[in-house]
Design a protein around this motif. Sequence first.
Motif, mmCIF file in Angstrom:
data_model
loop_
_atom_site.group_PDB
_atom_site.id
_atom_site.type_symbol
_atom_site.label_atom_id
_atom_site.label_comp_id
_atom_site.label_asym_id
_atom_site.label_seq_id
_atom_site.Cartn_x
_atom_site.Cartn_y
_atom_site.Cartn_z
ATOM 1 N N ARG B 377 -42.942 -40.151 24.035
ATOM 2 C CA ARG B 377 -43.855 -39.388 24.880
ATOM 3 C C ARG B 377 -43.211 -39.006 26.190
ATOM 4 N NH1 ARG B 377 -49.059 -43.377 24.144
ATOM 5 N NH2 ARG B 377 -49.622 -42.662 22.056
ATOM 6 N N ARG B 378 -43.596 -37.835 26.663
ATOM 7 C CA ARG B 378 -43.123 -37.423 27.987
ATOM 8 C C ARG B 378 -43.934 -38.150 29.052
ATOM 9 N NH1 ARG B 378 -41.601 -31.658 28.553
ATOM 10 N NH2 ARG B 378 -39.628 -32.735 28.250
ATOM 11 N N ASP B 379 -45.208 -38.355 28.720
ATOM 12 C CA ASP B 379 -46.145 -38.817 29.712
ATOM 13 C C ASP B 379 -47.089 -39.796 29.032
ATOM 14 O OD1 ASP B 379 -48.097 -39.135 31.546
ATOM 15 O OD2 ASP B 379 -48.420 -36.998 31.921
ATOM 16 N N ASN B 380 -47.253 -41.004 29.590
ATOM 17 C CA ASN B 380 -48.063 -41.990 28.913
ATOM 18 C C ASN B 380 -49.491 -42.077 29.401
ATOM 19 O OD1 ASN B 380 -47.004 -43.280 26.627
ATOM 20 N ND2 ASN B 380 -45.359 -44.072 27.909
ATOM 21 N N GLY B 381 -49.991 -41.007 29.989
ATOM 22 C CA GLY B 381 -51.334 -41.060 30.563
ATOM 23 C C GLY B 381 -52.425 -41.144 29.524
ATOM 24 N N GLU B 382 -53.648 -40.938 29.978
ATOM 25 C CA GLU B 382 -54.796 -40.892 29.084
ATOM 26 C C GLU B 382 -54.638 -39.709 28.131
ATOM 27 O OE1 GLU B 382 -58.081 -42.553 28.909
ATOM 28 O OE2 GLU B 382 -56.571 -44.026 29.533
ATOM 29 N N PRO B 383 -54.953 -39.895 26.853
ATOM 30 C CA PRO B 383 -54.850 -38.788 25.892
ATOM 31 C C PRO B 383 -55.567 -37.534 26.389
ATOM 32 C CG PRO B 383 -55.515 -40.809 24.786
ATOM 33 C CD PRO B 383 -55.413 -41.135 26.234
ATOM 34 N N GLU B 384 -56.754 -37.740 26.925
ATOM 35 C CA GLU B 384 -57.573 -36.639 27.412
ATOM 36 C C GLU B 384 -56.796 -35.805 28.428
ATOM 37 O OE1 GLU B 384 -60.658 -36.664 26.113
ATOM 38 O OE2 GLU B 384 -61.295 -34.819 27.106
ATOM 39 N N ILE B 385 -56.131 -36.522 29.369
ATOM 40 C CA ILE B 385 -55.427 -35.829 30.452
ATOM 41 C C ILE B 385 -54.170 -35.150 29.929
ATOM 42 C CG2 ILE B 385 -54.224 -36.190 32.657
ATOM 43 C CD1 ILE B 385 -56.220 -38.604 33.029
ATOM 44 N N VAL B 386 -53.444 -35.851 29.047
ATOM 45 C CA VAL B 386 -52.226 -35.283 28.477
ATOM 46 C C VAL B 386 -52.554 -33.989 27.734
ATOM 47 C CG1 VAL B 386 -50.398 -35.635 26.767
ATOM 48 C CG2 VAL B 386 -51.092 -37.514 28.261
ATOM 49 N N ALA B 387 -53.604 -34.034 26.921
ATOM 50 C CA ALA B 387 -53.979 -32.851 26.144
ATOM 51 C C ALA B 387 -54.364 -31.711 27.081
ATOM 52 C CB ALA B 387 -55.137 -33.187 25.218
ATOM 53 N N ARG B 388 -55.154 -32.036 28.084
ATOM 54 C CA ARG B 388 -55.615 -31.008 29.015
ATOM 55 C C ARG B 388 -54.435 -30.358 29.727
ATOM 56 N NH1 ARG B 388 -60.748 -30.275 29.958
ATOM 57 N NH2 ARG B 388 -61.369 -32.301 29.190
ATOM 58 N N GLN B 389 -53.458 -31.202 30.129
ATOM 59 C CA GLN B 389 -52.285 -30.656 30.823
ATOM 60 C C GLN B 389 -51.499 -29.711 29.927
ATOM 61 O OE1 GLN B 389 -50.179 -34.077 32.127
ATOM 62 N NE2 GLN B 389 -51.188 -34.135 34.141
ATOM 63 N N ALA B 390 -51.292 -30.137 28.660
ATOM 64 C CA ALA B 390 -50.525 -29.295 27.744
ATOM 65 C C ALA B 390 -51.226 -27.964 27.544
ATOM 66 C CB ALA B 390 -50.337 -30.003 26.398
ATOM 67 N N VAL B 391 -52.534 -28.043 27.366
ATOM 68 C CA VAL B 391 -53.308 -26.829 27.120
ATOM 69 C C VAL B 391 -53.274 -25.916 28.341
ATOM 70 C CG1 VAL B 391 -55.686 -26.033 26.835
ATOM 71 C CG2 VAL B 391 -54.784 -27.791 25.321
ATOM 72 N N GLU B 392 -53.356 -26.516 29.522
ATOM 73 C CA GLU B 392 -53.328 -25.702 30.741
ATOM 74 C C GLU B 392 -51.950 -25.107 30.995
ATOM 75 O OE1 GLU B 392 -54.956 -28.162 33.832
ATOM 76 O OE2 GLU B 392 -56.975 -27.969 32.958
ATOM 77 N N SER B 393 -50.918 -25.916 30.762
ATOM 78 C CA SER B 393 -49.579 -25.394 31.042
ATOM 79 C C SER B 393 -49.229 -24.262 30.091
ATOM 80 C CB SER B 393 -48.529 -26.512 30.974
ATOM 81 O OG SER B 393 -48.338 -26.893 29.637
ATOM 82 N N MET B 394 -49.823 -24.243 28.908
ATOM 83 C CA MET B 394 -49.567 -23.152 27.967
ATOM 84 C C MET B 394 -50.572 -22.021 28.143
ATOM 85 S SD MET B 394 -46.864 -23.773 26.298
ATOM 86 C CE MET B 394 -46.927 -22.485 25.072
ATOM 87 N N ASN B 395 -51.506 -22.226 29.091
ATOM 88 C CA ASN B 395 -52.493 -21.188 29.355
ATOM 89 C C ASN B 395 -53.318 -20.837 28.101
ATOM 90 O OD1 ASN B 395 -53.852 -19.443 30.986
ATOM 91 N ND2 ASN B 395 -52.358 -17.767 30.782
ATOM 92 N N VAL B 396 -53.702 -21.882 27.340
ATOM 93 C CA VAL B 396 -54.525 -21.660 26.142
ATOM 94 C C VAL B 396 -55.950 -21.349 26.578
ATOM 95 C CG1 VAL B 396 -55.424 -22.714 24.032
ATOM 96 C CG2 VAL B 396 -53.132 -23.289 24.838
ATOM 97 N N LYS B 397 -56.482 -20.275 26.043
ATOM 98 C CA LYS B 397 -57.869 -19.947 26.389
ATOM 99 C C LYS B 397 -58.804 -20.504 25.337
ATOM 100 C CE LYS B 397 -56.433 -15.784 28.731
ATOM 101 N NZ LYS B 397 -55.067 -15.782 28.151
ATOM 102 N N THR B 398 -59.505 -21.582 25.730
ATOM 103 C CA THR B 398 -60.456 -22.199 24.814
ATOM 104 C C THR B 398 -61.615 -22.727 25.636
ATOM 105 O OG1 THR B 398 -60.782 -24.017 23.236
ATOM 106 C CG2 THR B 398 -59.066 -24.329 24.871
ATOM 107 N N PRO B 399 -62.848 -22.626 25.110
ATOM 108 C CA PRO B 399 -64.004 -23.102 25.878
ATOM 109 C C PRO B 399 -63.924 -24.595 26.163
ATOM 110 C CG PRO B 399 -64.649 -22.371 23.652
ATOM 111 C CD PRO B 399 -63.244 -21.959 23.862
ATOM 112 N N SER B 400 -63.285 -25.337 25.266
ATOM 113 C CA SER B 400 -63.192 -26.782 25.449
ATOM 114 C C SER B 400 -62.027 -27.274 24.607
ATOM 115 C CB SER B 400 -64.499 -27.442 24.973
ATOM 116 O OG SER B 400 -64.227 -28.670 24.334
ATOM 117 N N ILE B 401 -61.419 -28.386 25.006
ATOM 118 C CA ILE B 401 -60.329 -28.865 24.155
ATOM 119 C C ILE B 401 -60.884 -29.522 22.895
ATOM 120 C CG2 ILE B 401 -58.590 -29.122 25.968
ATOM 121 C CD1 ILE B 401 -59.174 -32.127 25.920
#
Lengths: 354, 509
Positions: B377-401
């Motif tokens: 893993r690059r980052d051992n944080g909370e799954p929720e936060i890791v997923a949110r970061q990946a989605v945001e950094s890729m600029n994914v447009k979704t109503p919710s993860i």
Amino acid sequence: MSVSASSYDKKSKNSLQNGEGNSVQSQSVWRSIIADRQKLQTIVTLLVLLLMIIVFSFFNPRFLTLSNFQNLARNTAPLIIAASAMTAVMIARGLDLSVGSVLAACSVVAASLAVKGVPLPLAFLAALAFGAFIGFLNGAIIVKMRVSPIIVTLGSLNIARGIAYLITPSAILVGLPPNWSTLGTTKIGPFPMPILIAAVVALVYSWASQKTKFGKHVYAVGGNEEAARLSGVPVERTLISLYVLSGMMAALAGIVLSTRVGSGDPNIGVGFELEVIAAVIIGGTSLSGGEGRIMGTVIGAIIVGVLSNGLNLSGVEPFWQYVAQGMVLIAAVVVDKRVNEGVLRIGRRRPRAA
Amino acid sequence: MSSIDLAEPAPRTETGQPVLQAFGLSKQFPGVRALAGVDFDLMRGEVHCLIGENGAGKSTFVKILAGATQPDSGEILVRGVKAEMAGPRDAKELGLAFIFQELSVVDGLTVAENIVLGSEPGARGRFDAQSATATARKILLGIGFDTLDPDMRVGRLSTAEKQAVMIAKALCANADVIVMDEPTSPLEEQEVRQLFQVIATLKQQGKAIIYVSHKMREIEEIGDRVTVFKDGAKVATLNRAEATPRELIRLMVGRDLGDIFPAKDRQPGREVLKVSGLSGARIRDIDLSVRAGEIVGVAGLVGAGRTELLRSIFGADEVVHGEVSVDGELVPANSVRGAIRSGIGLVPEERRGQGIVGVLSVFDNVLLPWQEFPDSRRDNGEPEIVARQAVESMNVKTPSIRQRISLLSGGNQQKVVVGKWLTMKTRVLLLDEPTRGIDIGAKREIYKLIHDLAKSGLAILLVSSELPEVLGLCDRILVLNNGYAVGELPGSASEADVIELSMLHGGQS
């Protein structure tokens, strides 16, 4: 098929005549046998059957008697009848799981009509028609609604069994006419009637599969459905006909079986479909369609019959017979896969140049 | 069945009359103009070649002729009569036969049985094997394949022989237009010669042939006329004399690249991915290296081994020889899990089939490797936060993860597939057709993301059938041909350079 067989004969005759070419000729004959999956498979299954007969006759001297062979023939006849039809269905890449229940439903139909005094030929015809009708429904739903044959015939397996119980709620029918058992128990010469009927069915199926346009269409539909359709083959009609025939042959098997045991029993034929499929696969019909031969299936059916007959005579508990049958089936599929891969390797002539 | 007299050429109804014509054929797929107002004509006794890049419209055109796709507008005339191709059988009845790469023969039947399939000889349902064999023998003799045994099962034939069976089948059905789609790609050189002789014979018999090919040499050799497709439109129809390779390439290319690609202002660092002598079923002895911050393109025709190269590096296709290393450390061979642990990520060719798990949410998809490989893993944080970061950094447009990923647009799905590798210590990103089936606006965004990822220090290897994409994004381009690396070009190369290298330089080794 017939052409290649006759050229095979010619070759062996030639090699007998001029001795010097003998080894070369026989080598090429061997190669052609090895390269032809079907021939190889037939030879392997025949050898297996022979081995089983030797082993069983070693364990029990009663195995190799005329009366046991007659018994074996009577028992195997329904299997050969239904498996011949199933072979054609499976060559066309279909499957019919309903045969065991259709067998029961149809024999109950015939028996209940016979009890009511309907002449036997008419009762039998009604049973055949009923089997054909269920087969038609199977085929029509599979083809027109594009549903998987496994699902459709699994459904009709239950439906047909239900119908059998609905017709005779109180298990076995009583009051069958005395001539009911004639068909299943008479003999012509040393041959029991059931095996003669089975032989006719197998021969007709074998002839039709090799010598008629319909037969060619069956192989084409199973081998490459799209190519068949684009060539103008009536794919849907071919498939539906095969299921109708399968239902009808299940009914015939039911008539043969119930006239042999002398009853109309809604419980017969449970698990029969698995024996049928086992016979077809042991006989070398490809699971992926497009390949298979009726004569292979006949050998497969005899293997299944000899297995249970032989185990019976050797005093093996019936429950173990299920285990043995299952293992033989799996072994047959494994062998089928191996043979297939081996031949593919021989058949591919040019390895991709590197 | 109608008999075919092979002794003399079929009657030529005025050589000048087209046997097949098309006027203004158009076809629109969602988001793509597949075919735009194409006119076409085909003469008897002619070999008419179709050429164009992947996606130029050749296949759509051929599919419309075959009745497999319906045009939105335009019409087709066969022998001067308007034809409705509602399905494949109509095309057959009108005398059109198709020989696709996927050969539609029945392996379990014999050569003769295949040739007469659908119009078998014999009375009252009987199959007349002798007559079928005789017909087959006569037709095969006519096309110079008399060595082929009519009683041989087709499953045992070579591809070239199966093609001959298809051609014979077309003749048996009395087809007078035969469409061949890249017929020589599976053939050896000598078999190609034999096919060309068959084509010459067919021409003499007055048959008309549409020949789809990528190969310049073949077009020069057998084409009477050549029609060039580009972006769904017909660019030109040339006579044999005008159709030089240079001219054809010029016509196939020459499009406005625009500025949808980011400027190549990256500074490649040290070598990250090193591949040496990699060989597998479809690739041979490939060397390559990609530095941090570099995007290397892999070009070549379909079937050249591009996808197989990426999959072999990733351990998904079997490697027979050679090795892969990341940052100087050897990657275990033939192990996807080993490749992931070594810092390699793959964005596969088919997004729906291989990239995403459609029934799962964005959250579950993006965390698939993260949850499986805690050590990488690059980052051992909370799954929720890791997923949110990946989605945001890729600029994914979704109503919710928590959204089901199959409900997102193709472009956003693809961003999730890339994003899942950003949750890991990924050093090398392998991108296989990253913008396939994605509309142009989203493509531009993905180009920018790829560029940014490289700039942040990833080593990127990119496969694409779209040459502008390869040229617009990559610092270097490796060209594959028939499994071999046949050359390397700088990112400043022209499309013509790449096409020339991937087509002209022998297909055979």
